[in-house]
Design an enzyme around this catalytic site. Structure first.
Site, PDB file in Angstrom:
ATOM      1  N   GLU A 105      67.049 -12.611 -35.906  1.00 21.82           N
ATOM      2  CA  GLU A 105      67.541 -11.683 -36.923  1.00 21.82           C
ATOM      3  C   GLU A 105      67.701 -10.307 -36.286  1.00 21.82           C
ATOM      4  OE1 GLU A 105      64.901 -10.411 -40.132  1.00 21.82           O
ATOM      5  OE2 GLU A 105      66.543 -10.731 -41.540  1.00 21.82           O
ATOM      6  N   GLU A 111      59.099 -12.760 -49.151  1.00 24.14           N
ATOM      7  CA  GLU A 111      60.549 -12.812 -48.937  1.00 24.14           C
ATOM      8  C   GLU A 111      60.808 -12.189 -47.574  1.00 24.14           C
ATOM      9  OE1 GLU A 111      63.260 -11.266 -51.930  1.00 24.14           O
ATOM     10  OE2 GLU A 111      64.867 -11.541 -50.471  1.00 24.14           O
TER      11      GLU A 111
HETATM   12  P1  NDP Z   1      57.893  -4.844 -41.424  1.00 24.90           P
HETATM   13  O1  NDP Z   1      57.718  -6.248 -41.814  1.00 24.90           O
HETATM   14  O2  NDP Z   1      56.946  -4.262 -40.420  1.00 24.90           O
HETATM   15  O3  NDP Z   1      57.832  -3.887 -42.735  1.00 24.90           O
HETATM   16  C1  NDP Z   1      57.962  -4.301 -44.083  1.00 24.90           C
HETATM   17  C2  NDP Z   1      56.837  -3.735 -44.945  1.00 24.90           C
HETATM   18  O4  NDP Z   1      55.594  -4.224 -44.465  1.00 24.90           O
HETATM   19  C3  NDP Z   1      56.708  -2.209 -44.907  1.00 24.90           C
HETATM   20  O5  NDP Z   1      56.226  -1.735 -46.148  1.00 24.90           O
HETATM   21  C4  NDP Z   1      55.657  -2.004 -43.842  1.00 24.90           C
HETATM   22  O6  NDP Z   1      55.036  -0.749 -43.972  1.00 24.90           O
HETATM   23  C5  NDP Z   1      54.712  -3.146 -44.154  1.00 24.90           C
HETATM   24  N1  NDP Z   1      53.843  -3.560 -43.062  1.00 24.90           N
HETATM   25  C6  NDP Z   1      53.979  -3.335 -41.730  1.00 24.90           C
HETATM   26  N2  NDP Z   1      52.959  -3.892 -41.053  1.00 24.90           N
HETATM   27  C7  NDP Z   1      52.158  -4.494 -41.964  1.00 24.90           C
HETATM   28  C8  NDP Z   1      50.946  -5.247 -41.899  1.00 24.90           C
HETATM   29  N3  NDP Z   1      50.346  -5.508 -40.747  1.00 24.90           N
HETATM   30  N4  NDP Z   1      50.425  -5.717 -43.039  1.00 24.90           N
HETATM   31  C9  NDP Z   1      51.013  -5.493 -44.210  1.00 24.90           C
HETATM   32  N5  NDP Z   1      52.138  -4.761 -44.355  1.00 24.90           N
HETATM   33  C10 NDP Z   1      52.714  -4.276 -43.244  1.00 24.90           C
HETATM   34  O7  NDP Z   1      59.363  -4.634 -40.927  1.00 24.90           O
HETATM   35  P2  NDP Z   1      59.890  -3.520 -39.898  1.00 24.90           P
HETATM   36  O8  NDP Z   1      60.031  -2.271 -40.636  1.00 24.90           O
HETATM   37  O9  NDP Z   1      59.079  -3.452 -38.642  1.00 24.90           O
HETATM   38  O10 NDP Z   1      61.293  -4.170 -39.531  1.00 24.90           O
HETATM   39  C11 NDP Z   1      61.344  -5.149 -38.505  1.00 24.90           C
HETATM   40  C12 NDP Z   1      62.239  -6.289 -38.877  1.00 24.90           C
HETATM   41  O11 NDP Z   1      61.794  -6.903 -40.075  1.00 24.90           O
HETATM   42  C13 NDP Z   1      63.671  -5.911 -39.184  1.00 24.90           C
HETATM   43  O12 NDP Z   1      64.404  -5.759 -38.023  1.00 24.90           O
HETATM   44  C14 NDP Z   1      64.092  -7.078 -40.003  1.00 24.90           C
HETATM   45  O13 NDP Z   1      64.405  -8.132 -39.138  1.00 24.90           O
HETATM   46  C15 NDP Z   1      62.862  -7.434 -40.801  1.00 24.90           C
HETATM   47  N6  NDP Z   1      62.863  -6.875 -42.170  1.00 24.90           N
HETATM   48  C16 NDP Z   1      63.236  -7.688 -43.180  1.00 24.90           C
HETATM   49  C17 NDP Z   1      63.316  -7.199 -44.452  1.00 24.90           C
HETATM   50  C18 NDP Z   1      63.735  -8.064 -45.590  1.00 24.90           C
HETATM   51  O14 NDP Z   1      64.226  -7.556 -46.583  1.00 24.90           O
HETATM   52  N7  NDP Z   1      63.524  -9.369 -45.515  1.00 24.90           N
HETATM   53  C19 NDP Z   1      63.028  -5.802 -44.762  1.00 24.90           C
HETATM   54  C20 NDP Z   1      62.582  -5.032 -43.624  1.00 24.90           C
HETATM   55  C21 NDP Z   1      62.524  -5.571 -42.379  1.00 24.90           C
HETATM   56  P3  NDP Z   1      55.493   0.494 -43.060  1.00 24.90           P
HETATM   57  O15 NDP Z   1      56.983   0.499 -43.055  1.00 24.90           O
HETATM   58  O16 NDP Z   1      54.896   1.644 -43.770  1.00 24.90           O
HETATM   59  O17 NDP Z   1      54.911   0.250 -41.722  1.00 24.90           O
END
Ligand code: NDP
Length: 498
Positions: A394, A262
């Protein structure tokens, strides 16, 4: 009165180990992740920076718990009992969970409370899913054959959740995964891990067998990535950015694990001239300011019929000025702070980009003044064309673009002119027009004359680059199952070798 005394800011941070095999594991000599409240800049929690070895251990525990059928082998009714008791456990700890959620995310406490109670409600719904899950039979294959189609839990699920709704998004997945009979290793975002750890304790106290729900904390790039590559994980459910979603999909190729994604959205709010304009204005404001715009289904693109655009803009500006922004621990606050300084900088840089690209600033346009913490003013840009960056990417913050249209076809074209397809809202008093629009708009969730609402009964997920798979509803239980076909020969064999 100082802020700490007025609104219950804790004087000491809360320390957490991590949760594996039904027990807390102490941090020991591992490093810590320290979390400061983004609204108060006060240290509020410390969690463990787990290692990849910790992840391997947790996966081995989850594998054993799956293989010996301590959970998958129970009846749906017994699994439902555990989920219902877990819902009671969540309700009993609502104050503690909501406070931690607000301290780590900066979201308003009233909203956090609603999300925690909403999570309990989802557990109650999913309990029914454990009992409703069933397969199919083919009794039309002749007297000598009967075929069954059964659903089996897929196995060990790696669950990666984001920071915007740490508890609610978790509850949109965990009880459904458990209802199906799978076991879980969860990795919350490292900035918002507290409530995920507490959920593992609550479900364990509700009677979940040890090893069925494990939580590992640490960074996404290390633990999250290792999880997506792990050869002994059967499925990964990932919620977050489209970029990491793509890398999750690529990493899954190692063992062809199933992937549920998602991801992001750039969701249109289509406002037709015949809409109830006050409702549309209020809905658009809610859809943008909810969770300070850090919401995957937030409506960040207003697509407005030209004949009412000036009036829409005027009413929008007046009402935006009334949104209560501030300390998320104040129960009256409607919009809190931005999650991290990094995300704050990203949003501010998009606002600058909007100005530089020639969009017209209607209101907002920068940081919201505060003594501490990071807050952003709800910001509206008009005269936005679809080639502008702010209309395409986004932003994940309280930044709205307004693009106008003159015909129905044009409205649909603008709404669908995006790589995303997560959600859309349609505002009109004409039911025929609403139906034509929701049929044509490419999105997993469509709201008519409302926005960001729903319940666990209905599925969620995205079209196009907003993801794959569906969560919640009975689909949310089926998502975590494999389908097996069984043919049973009846009445003896007609021999092939005479
Ligand atoms: P990420 O996609 O990096 O983070 C979401 C989750 O993925 C967190 O648990 C994060 O862990 C984890 N994660 C990060 N890198 C990896 C990887 N290489 N492999 C597997 N898991 C990973 O989002 P960001 O926090 O960087 O946010 C950036 C953008 O993402 C936002 O501006 C928004 O546009 C989007 N976003 C969308 C969401 C949604 O609900 N659809 C939710 C959050 C972000 P950790 O935080 O510990 O690094």
């Amino acid at each position: 009165m100082d802020q700490a005394k007025q609104f219950n800011l804790p004087e000491q941070p809360r320390d957490f180990g991590f949760f594996v095999d039904g027990k807390w594991v102490e941090t020991g000599n591992r490093k810590l992740v320290e979390r400061r409240s983004p609204a108060h800049d006060v240290l509020v929690t410390r969690v463990t920076r787990c290692t990849v070895e910790d992840l391997d251990d947790a996966v081995a525990v989850a594998r054993k718990a799956f293989a010996d059928r301590r959970w998958a082998g129970l009846s749906g009714s017994d699994r439902a009992d555990v989920l219902l008791r877990a819902a009671q456990g969540i309700r009993a700890r609502v104050d503690e969970l909501a406070l931690l959620e607000t301290l780590e995310t900066g979201k308003p406490i009233a909203q956090a409370r609603g999300e925690v109670l909403g999570g309990a409600n989802i557990f109650e719904y999913a309990a029914g899913g454990a009992r409703a899950l069933h397969g199919d039979t083919f009794n039309n294959l002749g007297d000598n054959m009967l075929a069954l189609v059964t659903r089996e839990p897929i196995g060990v699920v790696g669950l990666i959740t984001p920071w915007n709704f740490p508890f609610f998004i978790l509850c949109e997945r965990v009880p459904f995964i458990l209802a199906s009979g799978c076991t879980i290793v969860a990795k919350p975002s490292e900035v918002t891990s507290a409530t995920t750890l507490l959920l593992a304790e609550i479900v364990s106290e509700a009677g979940l067998p040890d090893g069925v729900f494990n939580v590992i904390t640490g960074s996404g790039s290390e633990i999250g990535q290792a999880m997506t590559e792990h050869a002994d994980i059967d499925m990964v459910s990932f919620t977050g950015s489209t970029g990491v979603g793509r890398s999750t999909l690529l990493a899954s190729a190692g063992n062809f694990k199933k992937v549920g994604l998602e991801l992001g959205g750039k969701n249109p709010q289509i406002v037709f001239a015949d809409a109830n304009l006050d409702d549309a204005v209020d809905g658009v404001i809610f859809g943008l300011c909810f969770n300070a715009g850090q919401c995957c289904v937030g409506g960040s693109r207003a697509v407005v019929e030209k004949s009412i655009a000036a009036e829409f803009e005027k009413r929008l500006k007046e009402k935006f000025a009334k949104v209560r922004i501030g300390d998320p621990l104040d129960p009256r606050t409607q919009m809190g702070s931005i999650i991290t300084t990094g995300q704050n900088d990203t949003i501010l840089s998009y606002i600058e980009k909007g100005k530089a690209e020639g969009a017209r600033l209607v209101c907002g346009g920068g940081a919201h003044a505060a003594k501490v913490g990071q807050f952003i003013q709800p910001t509206v840009f008009a005269d936005v064309t679809m080639d502008m960056t702010i209309a395409r990417e986004e932003i994940f913050g309280p930044v709205l673009t307004i693009t106008t249209f003159e015909t129905f076809e044009e409205a649909i074209e603008i709404a669908n002119d995006t790589i995303y397809g997560l959600s859309a809202s349609i505002w009109t008093t004409n039911l025929d027009k609403a139906a034509q629009a929701f049929r044509r708009v490419q999105a997993g969730r469509v709201w008519v004359n409302t926005t960001i609402t729903g319940g666990p009964e209905t599925p969620i997920g995205g079209f196009k680059q907003s993801g794959t798979g569906r969560e919640t509803g009975i689909y949310g239980v089926e998502e975590y199952t494999e389908i097996k076909t069984v043919h049973i020969a009846l009445g003896g064999r007609n021999h092939w070798v005479a």
